[in-house]
Design an enzyme around this catalytic site. Structure first.
Site, PDB file in Angstrom:
ATOM      1  N   ARG A 236       0.845  -1.197   0.000  1.00  0.00           N
ATOM      2  CA  ARG A 236       0.000   0.000   0.000  1.00  0.00           C
ATOM      3  C   ARG A 236       0.879   1.246   0.000  1.00  0.00           C
ATOM      4  O   ARG A 236       1.898   1.292   0.711  1.00  0.00           O
ATOM      5  CB  ARG A 236      -0.885   0.044   1.254  1.00  0.00           C
ATOM      6  CG  ARG A 236      -2.101  -0.872   1.226  1.00  0.00           C
ATOM      7  CD  ARG A 236      -3.158  -0.441   0.199  1.00  0.00           C
ATOM      8  NE  ARG A 236      -4.330  -1.270   0.227  1.00  0.00           N
ATOM      9  CZ  ARG A 236      -4.518  -2.368  -0.508  1.00  0.00           C
ATOM     10  NH1 ARG A 236      -3.586  -2.775  -1.342  1.00  0.00           N
ATOM     11  NH2 ARG A 236      -5.643  -3.057  -0.432  1.00  0.00           N
ATOM     12  N   GLU A 265      -3.711   7.157  -4.728  1.00  0.00           N
ATOM     13  CA  GLU A 265      -3.852   6.665  -6.095  1.00  0.00           C
ATOM     14  C   GLU A 265      -5.297   6.859  -6.589  1.00  0.00           C
ATOM     15  O   GLU A 265      -6.213   6.871  -5.762  1.00  0.00           O
ATOM     16  CB  GLU A 265      -3.432   5.178  -6.183  1.00  0.00           C
ATOM     17  CG  GLU A 265      -4.197   4.233  -5.285  1.00  0.00           C
ATOM     18  CD  GLU A 265      -3.656   2.802  -5.321  1.00  0.00           C
ATOM     19  OE1 GLU A 265      -2.431   2.597  -5.178  1.00  0.00           O
ATOM     20  OE2 GLU A 265      -4.476   1.881  -5.479  1.00  0.00           O
ATOM     21  N   HIS A 283      -1.437  -0.332  -9.871  1.00  0.00           N
ATOM     22  CA  HIS A 283      -2.088  -1.253  -8.912  1.00  0.00           C
ATOM     23  C   HIS A 283      -2.638  -2.519  -9.607  1.00  0.00           C
ATOM     24  O   HIS A 283      -3.846  -2.750  -9.649  1.00  0.00           O
ATOM     25  CB  HIS A 283      -3.206  -0.529  -8.139  1.00  0.00           C
ATOM     26  CG  HIS A 283      -3.510  -1.182  -6.819  1.00  0.00           C
ATOM     27  ND1 HIS A 283      -3.912  -0.496  -5.712  1.00  0.00           N
ATOM     28  CD2 HIS A 283      -3.467  -2.493  -6.436  1.00  0.00           C
ATOM     29  CE1 HIS A 283      -4.105  -1.331  -4.710  1.00  0.00           C
ATOM     30  NE2 HIS A 283      -3.844  -2.555  -5.136  1.00  0.00           N
TER      31      HIS A 283
HETATM   32  C1  GLV Z   1      -5.163  -5.423  -3.372  1.00  0.00           C
HETATM   33  O1  GLV Z   1      -4.439  -4.494  -3.344  1.00  0.00           O
HETATM   34  C2  GLV Z   1      -5.788  -6.038  -2.246  1.00  0.00           C
HETATM   35  O2  GLV Z   1      -5.594  -5.589  -1.099  1.00  0.00           O
HETATM   36  O3  GLV Z   1      -6.523  -6.994  -2.454  1.00  0.00           O
END
Ligand code: GLV
Length: 317
Positions: A236, A265, A283
């Site tokens: 993250r 983001e 991502h």
């Molecule tokens: C993706 O980033 C998730 O946390 O599933």
């Protein structure tokens, strides 16, 4: 029939399954709901199948209708949800662990390879036909024999370690507690973050975002890295202080970064964009058909288990 708000568009097979189980309120345009709209759309709903893009902070949770009993988050991370606020309202929060481990670890490895082997520069030059082979062209960092620091040796960290080991990397890790020798699988434990960073030729951030981990990669901690280290983040954006990392790139303290996640983001700190050694992805961690299907199915299973039993094995609060 229970009524469920599904905040983001899911893959067709998942939406088809949901239709057989619940009275569902879908988001066919895949609009990003404001907090106000999400609250309005939750009217009379028993649960919400939420996504990491929904900011379910204390204020939003407080204003949810009383009928909402569960937030089934379509992600392993749940930093988008204020657990304390959910607890106060007695709303269960669930996540989707395990099913996305492999896909996310693949992206974790791609970040390491992309950053170390100068893929961002290479792609740009190849696309512009602006290159010629030479013995010293785009020389990068080879992984064989280098030390990989895993910050957060959970499921994803372990899978990244396993692949990285097969590439000849030596694995070090930092967790709150040491794993059993079987789970460590030869990785070297560091009780202190500073100690892990001091041996991380390549760092892979794999820990969850929480109050404890927010900005733990910052101006002070980055100084522990060896000069010319590579920093990657598959977890993250909140874990990294962007200004400090960009400054470390500017000073060549950090050689390259490989990032899949960002604070705020989809907007990136523009400082990353000016660095040709920044290998950046939007991502993509869990973005495969198999994984997204399995994640949504698990989010649905979580709703099913909760409505049937009042409990759920993937409850996180
Ligand atoms: C993706 O980033 C998730 O946390 O599933």
């Amino acid at each position: 029939m229970k009524k469920i708000l599904v905040t983001r568009k899911l893959l067709q097979s998942n939406e088809d399954r949901l239709k057989t189980l619940y009275d569902i309120r879908l988001n066919s345009n895949d609009e990003l709901y404001s907090q106000k709209k999400l609250i309005e759309l939750s009217k009379d709903c028993d649960g919400i199948l939420s996504a990491l893009t929904d900011k379910l902070d204390a204020d939003t949770i407080d204003k949810l209708p009383k009928s909402v009993k569960i937030l089934s988050n379509f992600a392993v991370g749940f930093g988008n949800i204020d657990l304390e606020a959910a607890n106060k309202r007695n709303i269960a929060v669930t996540n989707t662990p395990e099913v996305l481990t492999d896909a996310t670890a693949e992206i974790g490895i791609l970040l390491i390879l992309g950053a170390c082997r100068r893929a961002a520069e290479g792609i740009k030059s190849a696309q512009a036909s602006d290159w010629k082979w030479s013995a010293d062209y785009l020389i990068g960092k080879q992984l064989t024999g280098t030390r990989l620091g895993i910050l957060g040796m959970g499921r994803i960290g372990k899978k990244i370690s396993k692949i990285a080991k097969s590439l000849g990397m030596v694995i070090h890790y930092h967790n709150r507690s040491k794993l059993s020798p079987e789970k460590e699988d030869g990785a070297i434990y560091h009780k202190k973050l500073a100690s892990l960073l001091s041996v991380s030729d390549v760092l892979s951030v794999c820990c969850p975002a929480s109050k404890e981990t927010v900005n733990i990669i910052n101006k002070e901690t980055l100084e522990y890295l060896p000069k010319g280290a590579v920093v990657t983040n598959v977890a993250r954006g909140d874990i990294v202080d962007d200004e400090a990392l960009i400054d470390a790139l500017d000073r060549r303290k950090v050689y390259a970064v490989g990032l899949d996640v960002y604070k705020g983001e989809p907007i990136l700190n523009p400082g990353y964009l000016k660095h040709k050694s920044a290998f950046i992805l939007p991502h993509l961690g869990s973005a495969t058909k198999e994984t997204r299907t399995a994640m949504a199915n698990l989010a649905i299973d979580n709703l099913e288990e909760f409505f049937k039993t009042g409990k759920c094995k993937n409850k996180v609060n």
